[in-house]
Scaffold this motif. Structure first.
Motif, PDB file in Angstrom:
ATOM      1  N   CYS A  14       0.875  -1.441   0.491  1.00 35.93           N
ATOM      2  CA  CYS A  14       0.093   0.168   0.761  1.00 35.93           C
ATOM      3  C   CYS A  14       0.536   1.100   0.234  1.00 35.93           C
ATOM      4  CB  CYS A  14      -0.777   0.223   1.656  1.00 35.93           C
ATOM      5  SG  CYS A  14      -1.811   1.308   1.135  1.00 35.93           S
ATOM      6  N   ARG A  15       0.949   2.090  -0.854  1.00 41.14           N
ATOM      7  CA  ARG A  15       1.200   3.472  -0.614  1.00 41.14           C
ATOM      8  C   ARG A  15       0.453   4.508  -1.203  1.00 41.14           C
ATOM      9  NH1 ARG A  15       7.141   2.848  -2.809  1.00 41.14           N
ATOM     10  NH2 ARG A  15       6.871   4.185  -4.252  1.00 41.14           N
ATOM     11  N   LEU A  16      -0.822   3.702  -0.589  1.00 40.86           N
ATOM     12  CA  LEU A  16      -1.767   5.325  -0.879  1.00 40.86           C
ATOM     13  C   LEU A  16      -2.073   6.782  -0.791  1.00 40.86           C
ATOM     14  CD1 LEU A  16      -5.514   2.877  -1.016  1.00 40.86           C
ATOM     15  CD2 LEU A  16      -4.514   3.814  -3.434  1.00 40.86           C
ATOM     16  N   GLY A  18       0.899   9.168   1.873  1.00 46.95           N
ATOM     17  CA  GLY A  18       1.643   9.931   1.939  1.00 46.95           C
ATOM     18  C   GLY A  18       3.414   8.685   3.009  1.00 46.95           C
ATOM     19  N   HIS A  19       2.269   8.310   3.540  1.00 47.28           N
ATOM     20  CA  HIS A  19       3.010   7.363   4.827  1.00 47.28           C
ATOM     21  C   HIS A  19       3.564   5.889   3.987  1.00 47.28           C
ATOM     22  CE1 HIS A  19       1.380   9.519   8.138  1.00 47.28           C
ATOM     23  NE2 HIS A  19       0.213   9.313   8.374  1.00 47.28           N
ATOM     24  N   ARG A  20       2.647   6.355   2.411  1.00 48.01           N
ATOM     25  CA  ARG A  20       3.879   4.998   2.122  1.00 48.01           C
ATOM     26  C   ARG A  20       4.470   4.018   2.867  1.00 48.01           C
ATOM     27  NH1 ARG A  20       4.492   6.686  -3.454  1.00 48.01           N
ATOM     28  NH2 ARG A  20       4.343   8.704  -3.773  1.00 48.01           N
ATOM     29  N   CYS A  21       3.236   3.414   3.721  1.00 43.51           N
ATOM     30  CA  CYS A  21       3.237   1.751   4.317  1.00 43.51           C
ATOM     31  C   CYS A  21       3.779   0.345   3.642  1.00 43.51           C
ATOM     32  CB  CYS A  21       1.820   1.470   5.335  1.00 43.51           C
ATOM     33  SG  CYS A  21       1.838   3.349   5.847  1.00 43.51           S
ATOM     34  N   GLU A  22       3.661   0.494   2.733  1.00 45.07           N
ATOM     35  CA  GLU A  22       4.393  -0.616   1.901  1.00 45.07           C
ATOM     36  C   GLU A  22       3.428  -2.593   2.820  1.00 45.07           C
ATOM     37  OE1 GLU A  22       8.167  -0.135   0.650  1.00 45.07           O
ATOM     38  OE2 GLU A  22       7.840   1.477  -0.460  1.00 45.07           O
ATOM     39  N   VAL A  23       2.637  -1.710   2.984  1.00 47.58           N
ATOM     40  CA  VAL A  23       2.230  -2.989   4.838  1.00 47.58           C
ATOM     41  C   VAL A  23       0.828  -3.521   3.191  1.00 47.58           C
ATOM     42  CG1 VAL A  23       2.139  -2.031   6.623  1.00 47.58           C
ATOM     43  CG2 VAL A  23       0.148  -1.958   4.682  1.00 47.58           C
ATOM     44  N   ASN A  24       0.862  -4.959   3.529  1.00 47.48           N
ATOM     45  CA  ASN A  24       0.109  -5.974   2.429  1.00 47.48           C
ATOM     46  C   ASN A  24      -0.782  -6.147   2.982  1.00 47.48           C
ATOM     47  OD1 ASN A  24      -1.411  -8.083   1.747  1.00 47.48           O
ATOM     48  ND2 ASN A  24       0.107  -9.299   0.413  1.00 47.48           N
ATOM     49  N   LYS A  30      -1.384  -3.764   8.554  1.00 51.39           N
ATOM     50  CA  LYS A  30      -2.390  -2.769   9.173  1.00 51.39           C
ATOM     51  C   LYS A  30      -0.642  -1.181   8.922  1.00 51.39           C
ATOM     52  CE  LYS A  30      -6.089  -3.653  11.564  1.00 51.39           C
ATOM     53  NZ  LYS A  30      -7.470  -3.486  12.548  1.00 51.39           N
ATOM     54  N   GLY A  31      -1.584  -0.277   8.101  1.00 51.64           N
ATOM     55  CA  GLY A  31      -0.453   0.678   7.378  1.00 51.64           C
ATOM     56  C   GLY A  31      -1.545   1.995   9.097  1.00 51.64           C
ATOM     57  N   LYS A  32      -0.574   2.603   9.076  1.00 54.86           N
ATOM     58  CA  LYS A  32      -1.142   4.121   9.565  1.00 54.86           C
ATOM     59  C   LYS A  32      -2.199   4.406   9.667  1.00 54.86           C
ATOM     60  CE  LYS A  32       3.008   6.318  11.197  1.00 54.86           C
ATOM     61  NZ  LYS A  32       4.123   5.469  10.361  1.00 54.86           N
ATOM     62  N   CYS A  33      -3.086   3.643   8.694  1.00 56.50           N
ATOM     63  CA  CYS A  33      -4.280   4.547   8.496  1.00 56.50           C
ATOM     64  C   CYS A  33      -5.220   3.017   9.343  1.00 56.50           C
ATOM     65  CB  CYS A  33      -5.098   4.599   7.469  1.00 56.50           C
ATOM     66  SG  CYS A  33      -5.038   2.888   6.193  1.00 56.50           S
TER      67      CYS A  33
HETATM   68  S1  SF4 Z   1      -2.109   4.783   5.815  1.00 55.95           S
HETATM   69 FE1  SF4 Z   1      -3.221   2.991   5.278  1.00 55.95          FE
HETATM   70  S2  SF4 Z   1      -3.687   4.073   2.969  1.00 55.95           S
HETATM   71 FE2  SF4 Z   1      -1.683   4.779   3.668  1.00 55.95          FE
HETATM   72  S3  SF4 Z   1      -0.800   4.658   2.648  1.00 55.95           S
HETATM   73 FE3  SF4 Z   1      -0.348   2.665   4.795  1.00 55.95          FE
HETATM   74  S4  SF4 Z   1      -1.646   1.489   4.360  1.00 55.95           S
HETATM   75 FE4  SF4 Z   1      -1.644   2.939   2.931  1.00 55.95          FE
END
Ligand code: SF4
Length: 289
Positions: A14-16, A18-24, A30-33
Motif C-alpha cells: 500500500c502506497r495510497l 504519503g505514509h507509503r506504509c508498503e504493507v500488505n 495494517k499501516g498508519k490508517c
Molecule cells: S496509511 Fe493506510 S492508505 Fe496510507 S500508505 Fe499506509 S496503509 Fe496505505
C-alpha cells in the motif's frame, strides 16, 4: 461488478498516501490508517453543512468512511477517524447507498475521507454508474493522497475537494503525524487541478473542478500564506478556496498550548488579506472589512 481484484492488488503494497506504509493489507497487515482491505462507513445522509455550491437545495450526499490516514491532534471526528466507529459494508451495499442518495435528490455523492480506500471504492462507483448514478462524485480528502491513488481516479472524479492543511512541514509532522505533507499536498493539488480544472458552478451548484479547503490555525501554524502563494502561482487564481474560521480545540489539541484556543478575528482577517493579495478571490468572503 467491475474487476474488483484488479483494484484490490493495489492494497498488496500500500502506497495510497504519503505514509507509503508498503504493507500488505490483503494479508491482514495494517499501516498508519489502521485499515484492512474492507470498506467501513460510519454514516450516510444528505448533508447541509457543506459549501453552498455542494449543498444546493437538497443537500450533498455524504458518506463518512471509517478511519483516516491523518492523525490530526485537533480532529473533530476522532471516534470515526481513529476509534473505528462504523460498520463494514460490501461494495454492492455501497452501490445501493449511492443510488439511494441520488434518489433522495442529493446534488452529488460526497466521499468523506476516502484516501485509504480508493481501490475498494472504485469498483462500487463504476457499478453505480452502470446502474444509473449520474450526479457528480466529490472526493473529499485530507490532501495527503499519493499520485498512485489519484491516477486511479483520473476520469472518475468530477469534484476534488482536498484540504490544504499546512504550508509548513514541521506543523504537519507535529500536529497530523504527516511527514512530507506539504510536498505531497502540492503534488496532489496539482494533479487534481490537472484532472478536474477550476471549479465550475451551474445554477448555483458545483458540477466539476477543484475546491480547496483551508482551516486557519492559531499563531499561523498552518502557514496560510505559503498555501495561498502556491495555489495562485502554480494552480490558478481562479481556484475556489474555502478559508475556514471554525477551528476549535478538540481531541488532543489541549495538550498543545498554542492550539488550545480558537482563532481571533484578526488572525482570520490576516488570512483573508493574504489570500486576496495573492490574487485569490473565489470561495471566501471579505465580510470582515
Ligand atoms: S496509511 Fe493506510 S492508505 Fe496510507 S500508505 Fe499506509 S496503509 Fe496505505
Amino acid at each position: 461488478m467491475p474487476d474488483i481484484e484488479k483494484y484490490r492488488e493495489r492494497l498488496k503494497y500500500c502506497r495510497l498516501c504519503g505514509h507509503r506504509c508498503e504493507v500488505n493489507r490483503l494479508q491482514g497487515e495494517k499501516g498508519k490508517c489502521n485499515t484492512l482491505a474492507e470498506i467501513r462507513i460510519s454514516s450516510f445522509a444528505p448533508h447541509f453543512g457543506e459549501e453552498p455550491e455542494l449543498v444546493g437545495r437538497f443537500g450533498s450526499g455524504t458518506i463518512f468512511f471509517t478511519n483516516c490516514n491523518l492523525a490530526c491532534v485537533f480532529c473533530q471526528n476522532y471516534d470515526i477517524s481513529h476509534q473505528g466507529k462504523g460498520v463494514k459494508i460490501e461494495p454492492s451495499g455501497l452501490v445501493k447507498v449511492m443510488l439511494d442518495l441520488q434518489k433522495r435528490g442529493c446534488h452529488n455523492i460526497n466521499w468523506v475521507s476516502p484516501t485509504h480506500l480508493v481501490p475498494l471504492l472504485i469498483p462500487a462507483l463504476l457499478e453505480a454508474r452502470e446502474q444509473g448514478l449520474n450526479i457528480p462524485l466529490v472526493y473529499n480528502s485530507g490532501g495527503y493522497d499519493s499520485l498512485e491513488a489519484l491516477e486511479m481516479l483520473d476520469g472518475l472524479v468530477e469534484i476534488y475537494m482536498p484540504d490544504a492543511k499546512y504550508g509548513d512541514p514541521s506543523s504537519a509532522k507535529k500536529y497530523s503525524n504527516a511527514p512530507g505533507y506539504w510536498e505531497m499536498n502540492r503534488a496532489a493539488l496539482k494533479e487534481m487541478h490537472r484532472q478536474a480544472g477550476d471549479l465550475v458552478i451551474e445554477n448555483g451548484v458545483a458540477v466539476r473542478g477543484l475546491l480547496v479547503r483551508h482551516l486557519v490555525l492559531p499563531e499561523d501554524l498552518a502557514a496560510s500564506y505559503e498555501i495561498f502563494k502556491f495555489i495562485s502561482q502554480e494552480l490558478s487564481t481562479e481556484t475556489y478556496i474555502n478559508i475556514m474560521d471554525q477551528y476549535r480545540p478538540c481531541n488532543d489539541a489541549e495538550a498543545h498550548h498554542e492550539l488550545n484556543r480558537r482563532i481571533t478575528t484578526d488572525e482570520y482577517r490576516a488570512a483573508i488579506i493574504l489570500a486576496k493579495n495573492c490574487g485569490l478571490h473565489r470561495g471566501f468572503q471579505d465580510f470582515y472589512w
